[in-house]
Scaffold this active site. Structure first.
Site, PDB file in Angstrom:
ATOM      1  N   PHE A 186       0.885  -1.314  -0.020  1.00 44.79           N
ATOM      2  CA  PHE A 186      -0.194  -0.044   0.029  1.00 44.79           C
ATOM      3  C   PHE A 186       0.902   1.318   0.215  1.00 44.79           C
ATOM      4  O   PHE A 186       2.053   1.151   0.230  1.00 44.79           O
ATOM      5  CB  PHE A 186      -0.954   0.071   1.440  1.00 44.79           C
ATOM      6  CG  PHE A 186      -2.447  -0.263   1.021  1.00 44.79           C
ATOM      7  CD1 PHE A 186      -2.928  -1.095   0.228  1.00 44.79           C
ATOM      8  CD2 PHE A 186      -3.212   0.846   1.518  1.00 44.79           C
ATOM      9  CE1 PHE A 186      -4.223  -1.122  -0.374  1.00 44.79           C
ATOM     10  CE2 PHE A 186      -4.512   0.657   1.086  1.00 44.79           C
ATOM     11  CZ  PHE A 186      -4.986  -0.213   0.494  1.00 44.79           C
ATOM     12  N   LEU A 234     -15.347   5.616  -4.081  1.00 46.91           N
ATOM     13  CA  LEU A 234     -14.154   5.189  -3.840  1.00 46.91           C
ATOM     14  C   LEU A 234     -13.521   4.005  -4.736  1.00 46.91           C
ATOM     15  O   LEU A 234     -14.155   2.988  -4.773  1.00 46.91           O
ATOM     16  CB  LEU A 234     -13.655   5.062  -2.378  1.00 46.91           C
ATOM     17  CG  LEU A 234     -12.422   4.434  -1.911  1.00 46.91           C
ATOM     18  CD1 LEU A 234     -11.494   5.482  -2.070  1.00 46.91           C
ATOM     19  CD2 LEU A 234     -12.315   4.049  -0.427  1.00 46.91           C
ATOM     20  N   GLU A 284      -7.068   2.096  -2.890  1.00 48.54           N
ATOM     21  CA  GLU A 284      -5.759   2.255  -3.310  1.00 48.54           C
ATOM     22  C   GLU A 284      -5.273   0.872  -3.528  1.00 48.54           C
ATOM     23  O   GLU A 284      -3.977   0.700  -4.154  1.00 48.54           O
ATOM     24  CB  GLU A 284      -5.090   2.775  -1.881  1.00 48.54           C
ATOM     25  CG  GLU A 284      -3.635   2.802  -2.004  1.00 48.54           C
ATOM     26  CD  GLU A 284      -3.064   3.889  -0.924  1.00 48.54           C
ATOM     27  OE1 GLU A 284      -3.598   4.834  -0.887  1.00 48.54           O
ATOM     28  OE2 GLU A 284      -1.961   3.388  -0.429  1.00 48.54           O
ATOM     29  N   GLN A 331      -7.952  14.388   4.278  1.00 49.47           N
ATOM     30  CA  GLN A 331      -7.250  13.660   3.129  1.00 49.47           C
ATOM     31  C   GLN A 331      -8.347  13.886   1.977  1.00 49.47           C
ATOM     32  O   GLN A 331      -9.445  13.482   2.189  1.00 49.47           O
ATOM     33  CB  GLN A 331      -7.018  12.047   3.597  1.00 49.47           C
ATOM     34  CG  GLN A 331      -6.651  11.441   2.525  1.00 49.47           C
ATOM     35  CD  GLN A 331      -5.954  10.005   3.216  1.00 49.47           C
ATOM     36  OE1 GLN A 331      -6.452   9.067   3.417  1.00 49.47           O
ATOM     37  NE2 GLN A 331      -4.669  10.073   3.525  1.00 49.47           N
ATOM     38  N   ARG A 350      -0.942   9.431  -0.282  1.00 47.19           N
ATOM     39  CA  ARG A 350      -2.084   9.937  -0.755  1.00 47.19           C
ATOM     40  C   ARG A 350      -2.234  11.297  -1.251  1.00 47.19           C
ATOM     41  O   ARG A 350      -2.736  11.742  -2.252  1.00 47.19           O
ATOM     42  CB  ARG A 350      -3.264   9.411  -0.257  1.00 47.19           C
ATOM     43  CG  ARG A 350      -3.731   8.267   0.042  1.00 47.19           C
ATOM     44  CD  ARG A 350      -4.896   7.812   0.966  1.00 47.19           C
ATOM     45  NE  ARG A 350      -5.153   6.306   0.747  1.00 47.19           N
ATOM     46  CZ  ARG A 350      -5.887   5.622   1.461  1.00 47.19           C
ATOM     47  NH1 ARG A 350      -6.676   6.441   2.353  1.00 47.19           N
ATOM     48  NH2 ARG A 350      -6.173   4.521   1.481  1.00 47.19           N
ATOM     49  N   HIS A 354     -12.025  12.377   1.617  1.00 42.78           N
ATOM     50  CA  HIS A 354     -11.923  11.161   2.058  1.00 42.78           C
ATOM     51  C   HIS A 354     -12.233  10.659   3.640  1.00 42.78           C
ATOM     52  O   HIS A 354     -12.756  10.048   4.112  1.00 42.78           O
ATOM     53  CB  HIS A 354     -10.840  10.250   1.384  1.00 42.78           C
ATOM     54  CG  HIS A 354     -10.902   8.571   1.708  1.00 42.78           C
ATOM     55  ND1 HIS A 354     -11.890   8.103   1.397  1.00 42.78           N
ATOM     56  CD2 HIS A 354      -9.801   7.738   2.156  1.00 42.78           C
ATOM     57  CE1 HIS A 354     -11.830   6.568   1.524  1.00 42.78           C
ATOM     58  NE2 HIS A 354     -10.677   6.876   2.460  1.00 42.78           N
ATOM     59  N   HIS A 409      -8.582  11.579  -1.368  1.00 46.02           N
ATOM     60  CA  HIS A 409      -8.251  10.495  -1.678  1.00 46.02           C
ATOM     61  C   HIS A 409      -8.063  10.474  -3.472  1.00 46.02           C
ATOM     62  O   HIS A 409      -8.812  11.196  -4.110  1.00 46.02           O
ATOM     63  CB  HIS A 409      -9.249   9.192  -1.632  1.00 46.02           C
ATOM     64  CG  HIS A 409      -8.841   7.974  -1.859  1.00 46.02           C
ATOM     65  ND1 HIS A 409      -8.488   7.403  -3.148  1.00 46.02           N
ATOM     66  CD2 HIS A 409      -8.435   6.880  -0.920  1.00 46.02           C
ATOM     67  CE1 HIS A 409      -8.038   6.320  -2.919  1.00 46.02           C
ATOM     68  NE2 HIS A 409      -8.020   5.904  -1.773  1.00 46.02           N
ATOM     69  N   ARG A 469      -3.032  10.610   6.449  1.00 47.96           N
ATOM     70  CA  ARG A 469      -3.216   9.326   7.032  1.00 47.96           C
ATOM     71  C   ARG A 469      -2.499   8.392   5.977  1.00 47.96           C
ATOM     72  O   ARG A 469      -2.994   8.640   4.555  1.00 47.96           O
ATOM     73  CB  ARG A 469      -4.462   8.858   7.115  1.00 47.96           C
ATOM     74  CG  ARG A 469      -4.828   7.446   7.455  1.00 47.96           C
ATOM     75  CD  ARG A 469      -6.291   6.864   8.004  1.00 47.96           C
ATOM     76  NE  ARG A 469      -7.246   7.133   6.976  1.00 47.96           N
ATOM     77  CZ  ARG A 469      -7.346   6.389   5.897  1.00 47.96           C
ATOM     78  NH1 ARG A 469      -6.578   5.231   5.850  1.00 47.96           N
ATOM     79  NH2 ARG A 469      -8.287   6.556   5.046  1.00 47.96           N
TER      80      ARG A 469
END
Lengths: 609, 298
Positions: A113, A245, A248, A233, A281, A346, A235, A381
């Site tokens: 990730f 969404l 990721e 955040q 991100r 997000h 995204h 994050r």
């Protein structure tokens, strides 16, 4: 009036985990939620849960990645607790039957990730949150924990001392959506807020319609500071038309981002020469918008995310849900064409200030999950760090509220320790508008004992409902969309002084408009007009704090970018933003980030990917 | 009753009149004036848009079921018509939200995630059980009839009482049970990829109750567990991590009088499931498991 030892507000991942933990400590627990638990937005989380499960990995590496990802605004004691306890919590979920994706040898799978130095994201296809939410709700059913679903919590029952750190919380007042009645829930041990995100402050968001930040706004009005609200955040991969969404996980498995010219811009335009699409991100979101702003976007709006080269078998095995989402909500077939994506709101890194036990500055009031700021995410994050936060800190808050001895916390709350006042003058009025009628409903009630206090708050809440139903005035929907529009226009990925000031002016107008708000549906049965109207008040409080924090912070850190100063300023800004309501006069102050961990100090370094 | 455009115009006048009466300070006055002008412009725009929409071919006509036990005039169920401007990619949920936010804020329906995972917005659309958020308007014939789920008690408008559905879901011991865990600290139970694949579809259930609403048997037998609850039992009975003892108990639960044998394989649940779960197949497979299991004791 209902009575329990521990009352949990919200029934997503953090709320369910907190309830289970409190019950395991012997408490009589109840969950109060405006949605039935399985409707909670944890169910929409796709990618996975970071946990250092394998021998080649370590919690220390996870903590290092998380501190770097936070742009050194995470608090080390919280970050280390997260990374140390995540593995046992993941194994706990597996022991509760959660259907994780598996390796050939039958062990749970992990994938790479963004921002991680090891592939430590455990997952269940691209529907990890759904599986986690249902697995935990199964445990709640098994244990017979009481759930009051479709009850909208309106306010906290908190004493009225001048100094918020002297106040105590004794329960909540809530509105029964099905039956149209206000009632109180007394909590002798503690109230745990687990109300999730606040995405409805913006108009292009991956968040649910129910994510209106109720818990954050309630705690704020009761005297608990909001922390780091400006860190939102965005995204990088959401569908342009709906904000749905796209995990990721697509990039984790090898998905590639292209601009209109077919360039792999993350590398070709030098945004992240090492990690490319798997940079953090915030980095990817800024890169995409820069491409669009410089004329290399598709239809001047979005970029392409291509996963075709992964092959049908791998996509079906690990990302099947993505195919359905792209097809159902954007009409794109991920197997035969690239998917259009753009950044969307997000996640809120900030929220209710807590320590690592989930305690707030008010005695008996806890918070966990996205509504809380403990702070593990700091300025940004990492993907896969939200779900472990829910279970690690949900459990901690539940245990502590049920009376478990957990030692002295290292993170201070409220105005204790090294705090400093902000020297910032807002040119626009903020906070309460005019006199506080029942529609505004802030501040606390005074009474000799907890029961009297609850009775008084129930009465106030009833008056508020009656007033909203009786008066004539404006519909909340136009006020809500005015807030969402200005926030999306002015407090987005790229922020500048003038826009931020404009947002505060617009929010002031929206606050004024709200003094004339009214509910036109007079019904006592399932009155969503009433619920949405009360939520809009919460959205207003949160949006204002967010814009205030963003305007005052003149630096670029994590997800917060400022045109006027496009670099991180550790000398002046290695500190958390706090905003206290102060009975209607918001006050901005700061406290230092804690970089000293158990084994090491996380020295700020240049953050490149 | 048609669209509520006239009402919208009335509201404009009311608000403008109210705002004029209060203006304490100069700054406030200026802001109030600015706001009023902005509001007027916005309302004007909305009214124009709505009128244009009604005249334009590019609007969608929705006929929505209305009922409220609390409100005189809504106690008798009726259908209201709304004309909503069509935009590309618009779903039934989008259209309902537009109608509510623009014409009638008392229009009531459950919704939250907007992406087919919270399971809140199953409805009866043009005669079929659908999730409003993943049903595209341009795939439907007009006028679009939107009703609450059949075979459930209507609470208000499109909201139905879900208690019975939840009771059935919870009647099958819907939680993981096993008698042995691995010895090692931090060690997971092993599960083969094949076995995970076997239960995968069954774990996708979002508790929307579309299946239960579509099932004739459930309509006639209130105690029938129904497709979703049996699917939940399947999800655990087929999970190799639970072990044989637990499976035995699970088969007893689903074999009860109002269990799997009630299913007459009409496939209506499978047809309406928004997550494509092969519900009927799962029920059939449990029937076979139960038969095998009973033969074992002969």
């Amino acid at each position: 009036m209902y009575e329990h030892d521990v009352v949990v507000v919200g029934a997503g991942g953090a709320g369910l985990r907190a309830a289970i933990a409190a019950q395991e400590e012997g408490a009589d627990v109840a969950i109060v939620s405006k949605l039935h638990p399985v409707r909670s937005h944890t169910g929409a989380a796709e990618g996975g849960i970071n946990a250092a499960l394998r021998d080649a990995d370590s919690w220390e590496d996870h903590a290092y990645d998380t501190m770097k990802g936070s742009d050194y605004l995470g608090d080390a004691p919280a970050v280390e607790a997260l990374c140390k306890e995540s593995p046992e919590e993941v194994i706990q979920l597996e022991h509760w039957g959660m259907p994780f994706s598996r390796e050939e040898d039958g062990r749970v799978s992990q994938r790479p990730f963004g921002g991680l130095s090891f592939p430590r994201t455990t997952y269940a296809g691209a529907e990890t949150g759904h599986q986690m939410l249902h697995t935990m709700y199964e445990q709640v059913v098994k244990r017979g924990i009481t759930v009051y679903d479709e009850w909208h919590v309106m306010d906290l029952v908190v004493t009225d001392e001048d100094d918020p750190t002297d106040r105590s919380c004794h329960g909540v007042v809530a509105y029964d959506i099905q039956r149209g009645e206000v009632d109180g829930f007394r909590a002798s041990g503690g109230v745990i807020l687990a109300t999730g995100g606040m995405g409805q402050v913006f108009d292009h968001t991956t968040n649910a319609v129910a994510n209106t930040g109720d818990g954050v706004a309630m705690a704020y009005r009761a005297g608990v500071p909001m922390e780091d609200m400006e860190f939102i955040q965005f995204h990088p991969t959401t569908l342009p038309s709906t904000g749905v969404l796209i995990s990721e996980g697509v990039r984790g498995e090898g998905g590639i981002l292209y601009n209109e010219k077919g360039e792999r811009f993350m590398f070709e335009h030098g945004y992240a020469n090492n990690d490319g699409e798997l940079a953090s991100r915030d980095v990817v979101s800024r890169a995409e918008l820069t491409e669009v702003n410089e004329g290399r976007g598709i239809e001047d709006e979005y970029v392409h995310l291509d996963m075709r080269h992964l092959g049908e078998e791998r996509i079906l095995d690990r990302l099947e849900n993505i195919l359905h989402l792209a097809e159902d909500f954007e009409g794109a077939d991920g197997l035969t064409e690239p998917m259009p994506v753009k950044p969307g709101q997000h996640y809120a890194m900030g929220g209710i200030e807590t320590n690592e036990h989930g305690e707030t500055a008010i005695d008996g009031l806890y918070a966990a999950g996205e509504c809380a700021c403990v702070s593990v995410h700091g300025g940004n994050r990492l993907g896969g760090n939200a779900l472990p936060e829910l279970i690690v800190f949900g459990k901690r808050a539940g245990n502590h509220a049920a009376g478990k001895e957990m030692g002295e916390p290292e993170i201070p709350t409220g105005k204790t320790g090294d705090w400093e006042s902000a020297e910032y003058e807002f040119e626009v009025d903020v906070g309460t508008v005019g006199d506080r009628g029942p529609a505004a409903a802030d501040g606390g009630a005074v009474a000799a004992d907890a029961e009297g206090l609850l009775e008084a708050e129930i009465e106030r809440a009833r008056e508020r409902v009656e007033d909203l139903l009786a008066r004539k005035g404006r519909n909340h929907a136009e006020i809500r969309s005015a807030v969402q529009e200005t926030m999306t226009a002015n407090v987005n990925v790229f922020r500048e002084e003038e826009g931020l000031k404009q947002s505060l002016e617009d929010l002031r107008e929206a606050r004024e408009a709200y003094t004339e708000v009214a509910v036109s549906d007079p019904s006592r049965t399932f009155n969503t007009d009433l619920i949405h109207t009360m939520e809009t008040r919460n959205i207003l409080d949160i949006a204002e704090a967010l814009a205030m924090g963003a305007l005052a912070r003149r630096e670029f850190r994590g997800a917060h970018w400022r045109k006027e100063r496009q670099e991180r300023d550790d000398e002046n800004w290695l500190k958390h933003t706090l905003i206290s309501w102060n009975d209607g006069e918001p006050e901005l102050w700061y406290k230092p980030a804690i970089l000293e961990g158990e084994a090491k100090t996380y020295e700020p370094k240049v953050r490149s990917y | 009753m048609s669209t509520q455009i006239p009402k919208q115009t009335e509201k404009t006048e009311e608000t403008a009149a109210e705002t004029e009466t209060e203006a304490p300070s100069k700054g406030d006055e200026r802001r109030a004036e600015k706001r009023r002008r902005a509001d007027e412009r916005r309302r004007q725009r909305e009214v124009e848009e709505a009128e244009k929409a009604a005249a334009d071919e590019n609007t969608v006509e929705l006929r929505v079921f209305r009922y409220d036990p609390d409100i005189e005039g809504k106690q008798e169920p009726r259908f209201d018509t709304f004309h909503v401007p069509f935009t590309k990619g618009m779903t039934v949920l989008d259209a309902l939200m537009y109608a509510r936010d623009t014409y009638d804020s008392s229009l009531t329906f459950r919704h939250s995630c907007r992406q087919a995972v919270c399971g809140s917005d199953a409805m009866f659309v043009n005669g079929g059980q659908k999730l409003a958020c993943k049903t595209q308007i341009d795939e439907l014939e007009e006028p679009i009839r939107v009703e609450p789920l059949p075979h459930a008690e209507v609470t208000k408008d499109l909201v139905v009482d879900m208690e019975h559905f939840y009771d059935q879901m919870e009647a099958v011991e819907p939680y993981f049970q096993t008698n042995e865990y691995p010895d090692g600290e931090l060690e997971e139970q092993r599960q083969s990829r094949e076995n995970r694949e076997k239960v995968k579809m069954s774990t996708r259930c979002i508790w929307c109750s579309a299946c239960m609403s579509s099932c004739n048997i459930a309509a006639g037998d209130n105690e029938y567990l129904g497709p979703a609850a049996i699917n939940k039992a399947y999800r655990f009975a087929m999970d190799e991590r639970e072990g044989e003892d637990v499976k035995q108990k699970r088969l007893e639960i689903i074999e009860q009088e109002h269990g799997v044998w009630r299913c007459q394989t009409q496939f209506s649940c499978t047809e309406v499931c928004p997550k494509d779960i092969p519900l009927t197949e799962h029920i059939q497979e449990l029937k076979r498991e139960a038969v095998k299991n009973n033969l074992k004791f002969w």
